[in-house]
Design an enzyme around this catalytic site. Structure first.
Site, PDB file in Angstrom:
ATOM      1  N   GLY A 171       0.781  -1.225   0.000  1.00  0.00           N
ATOM      2  CA  GLY A 171       0.000   0.000   0.000  1.00  0.00           C
ATOM      3  C   GLY A 171       0.814   1.276   0.000  1.00  0.00           C
ATOM      4  O   GLY A 171       0.338   2.334   0.415  1.00  0.00           O
ATOM      5  N   LYS A 199      16.389  -1.418  -8.350  1.00  0.00           N
ATOM      6  CA  LYS A 199      16.586  -0.366  -9.340  1.00  0.00           C
ATOM      7  C   LYS A 199      15.235   0.243  -9.660  1.00  0.00           C
ATOM      8  O   LYS A 199      14.253  -0.473  -9.863  1.00  0.00           O
ATOM      9  CB  LYS A 199      17.205  -0.964 -10.611  1.00  0.00           C
ATOM     10  N   ARG A 237      -4.113 -12.262  -1.839  1.00  0.00           N
ATOM     11  CA  ARG A 237      -5.479 -11.955  -1.385  1.00  0.00           C
ATOM     12  C   ARG A 237      -6.279 -11.462  -2.576  1.00  0.00           C
ATOM     13  O   ARG A 237      -5.745 -11.277  -3.665  1.00  0.00           O
ATOM     14  CB  ARG A 237      -5.449 -10.859  -0.314  1.00  0.00           C
ATOM     15  N   LYS A 261      -3.552   3.563  -5.573  1.00  0.00           N
ATOM     16  CA  LYS A 261      -4.270   3.457  -6.846  1.00  0.00           C
ATOM     17  C   LYS A 261      -5.564   4.275  -6.814  1.00  0.00           C
ATOM     18  O   LYS A 261      -6.253   4.320  -5.798  1.00  0.00           O
ATOM     19  CB  LYS A 261      -4.583   1.985  -7.139  1.00  0.00           C
TER      20      LYS A 261
END
Length: 448
Positions: free
Chosen positions: A164, A201, A293, A237
């Protein structure tokens, strides 16, 4: 099949699971904190048990109280949803010891894929491409700086047990490494109780592409296509869609094959997500992590495939085989999801809890709303700010965009501030029409 399932979660995902159980003829038990006694999930379930105060550690994260509720109500299984205890291997292990089925993957898979360092090693052995970086956990900033100097900047510091966006920092210069590493380390210790870090990276201008997978306990694994989750604000998101507007067909095929290879290497069953970074040229991709999940954005996959992922999870947990083969998986049209959060985008996106005085959600062909809101509901200040997901499905991307514009324009949530206008702005922008997620993200970050 199970007779009764306890849902160890709250909000729209708890409501979503309750509805799936109803359709399967399975009784449900909700758990709630004291501030959630009147919440929708508490009202819709066949039974409800109040397990503690508003603090998550006293309720939704309290393993002992949740298991006590399951035992007292004689629940056969527990579905953890997403967040809270959904990726907690200790919780899954104790469920098994109490003869209560954990609706999710095996404890071994959760441990191995939940640890970002072990997950990297597993993918390397399986031949899945990974971003150059460390293969062992780190806690020492100066040791990490030495490795980062060798990899070359920019790099990204991540929490081994993170998720998250927590415990994550981008480092662009060697002189900034130690300070940012220590900041990320402290953040992840508070959030996850684990201060181990790793370094990768930083792939410049990358797209975030994830593949939905589902497996059963007989070794069958399917991939149900990708979701493009590149539109984010500070690693959170905001908009997800499938199919990705930038993914070339040959690359899509390779990524799908890599997703199945990754899931099989993890000996994975249940629903999960393989997350990849796609480079700016759209030619090369790298394994980033696996979410063990169900995801917030799972509805877009359901809309284009017709597969009910929650039902599949329940059937897999009950020991049944998948109801389909890879050849049975068909994709139709385009789906888009917008997350609606109770927050103020004009004031540094601060959370805005409060009472919903008026509420209207759109409906109709190709429109779905996942939410736990209702008229008069008081949104508490102590949990995640997401209050709804608007999902649309169209024959193609153009139609899906038009449907989302219409749907967002119809939503009414009065009494609190939300990001509705911001989502409408994103969907209505030329950048979204062109699939230019990077420019959208830059503008989101500029807003604070």
């Amino acid at each position: 099949m199970f007779e009764k399932i306890l849902i160890a979660n709250r909000g729209e995902i708890a409501v979503r699971i309750i509805r799936a159980c109803r359709e399967m003829g399975i009784q449900t038990v909700a758990v709630c904190s004291e501030v959630d006694k009147d919440a929708l999930h508490a009202q819709l379930a066949d039974e409800c048990v109040c397990i503690g105060s508003y603090k998550s550690k006293d309720s939704y994260l309290n393993i002992e109280k949740i298991l006590s509720a399951a035992i007292a109500t004689k629940a056969d299984a527990i579905h953890p949803g997403f967040g809270f205890l959904s990726e907690n291997s200790k919780f899954a292990k104790i469920c098994n010891e109490c003869n209560i089925e954990f609706i999710g993957p095996s404890v071994e898979s959760m441990i191995n894929m939940g640890n970002k360092s072990i997950a990297r090693q597993t993918m390397i052995k399986a031949g899945v491409p990974v971003v150059p970086g460390t293969n062992e956990p780190l806690t020492d900033a100066y040791q990490g700086k030495k490795i980062a100097d060798e990899i070359g900047y920019p790099v990204i510091v991540k929490a081994v047990s993170g998720g998250g966006g927590k415990g994550m920092r981008e480092v662009r210069k060697s002189e900034d490494f130690v300070k940012l590493f220590e900041t990320a380390k402290k953040e992840t210790e508070i959030a996850f109780g684990d201060d181990q870090m790793y370094i990768e990276k930083f792939v410049e201008n990358a797209r975030h592409i994830e593949f939905q997978i589902i497996g059963d306990k007989f070794g069958n694994v399917l991939q149900l296509g990708e979701r493009d989750c590149s539109i984010q604000r500070r690693h959170q998101k905001l908009v997800e869609e499938t199919p990705s507007v930038v993914l070339k067909e040959e690359v899509r095929k390779k990524m799908g094959e890599a997703a199945i290879k990754a899931a099989k290497a993890a000996k994975y069953y249940s629903a999960g997500t393989i997350e990849f970074l796609l480079d700016k040229d759209g030619e090369h991709f790298y394994f980033m992590e696996m979410n063990t999940r169900i995801q917030v954005e799972h509805p877009v996959t359901e809309m284009v495939t017709g597969v009910d992922l929650i039902k599949e999870m329940i059937m897999v947990a009950a020991g049944e085989k998948l109801t389909m083969t890879q050849n049975d998986v068909k994709h139709s049209g385009c789906a888009i999801e917008c997350r609606i959060n109770a927050e103020d985008p004009d004031n540094h996106f601060i959370p805005c809890p409060g009472t919903v005085n008026e509420l209207h959600f759109p409906g109709g062909n190709g429109i779905r709303v996942d939410s736990a809101l209702f008229h008069g509901y008081k949104i508490p200040s102590c949990y995640d700010s997401m209050v709804a997901k608007i999902i649309v499905h169209g024959h193609d991307r153009k139609e899906a965009i038009e449907k989302m514009r219409s749907a967002l324009g119809e939503v009414v949530i009065d009494g609190i501030k939300t990001n509705l206008d911001l989502q409408y702005e994103i969907i209505n922008s030329n950048e979204f029409a062109k699939g230019n997620a990077l420019e959208i993200n830059r503008r989101l970050d500029d807003r604070g």
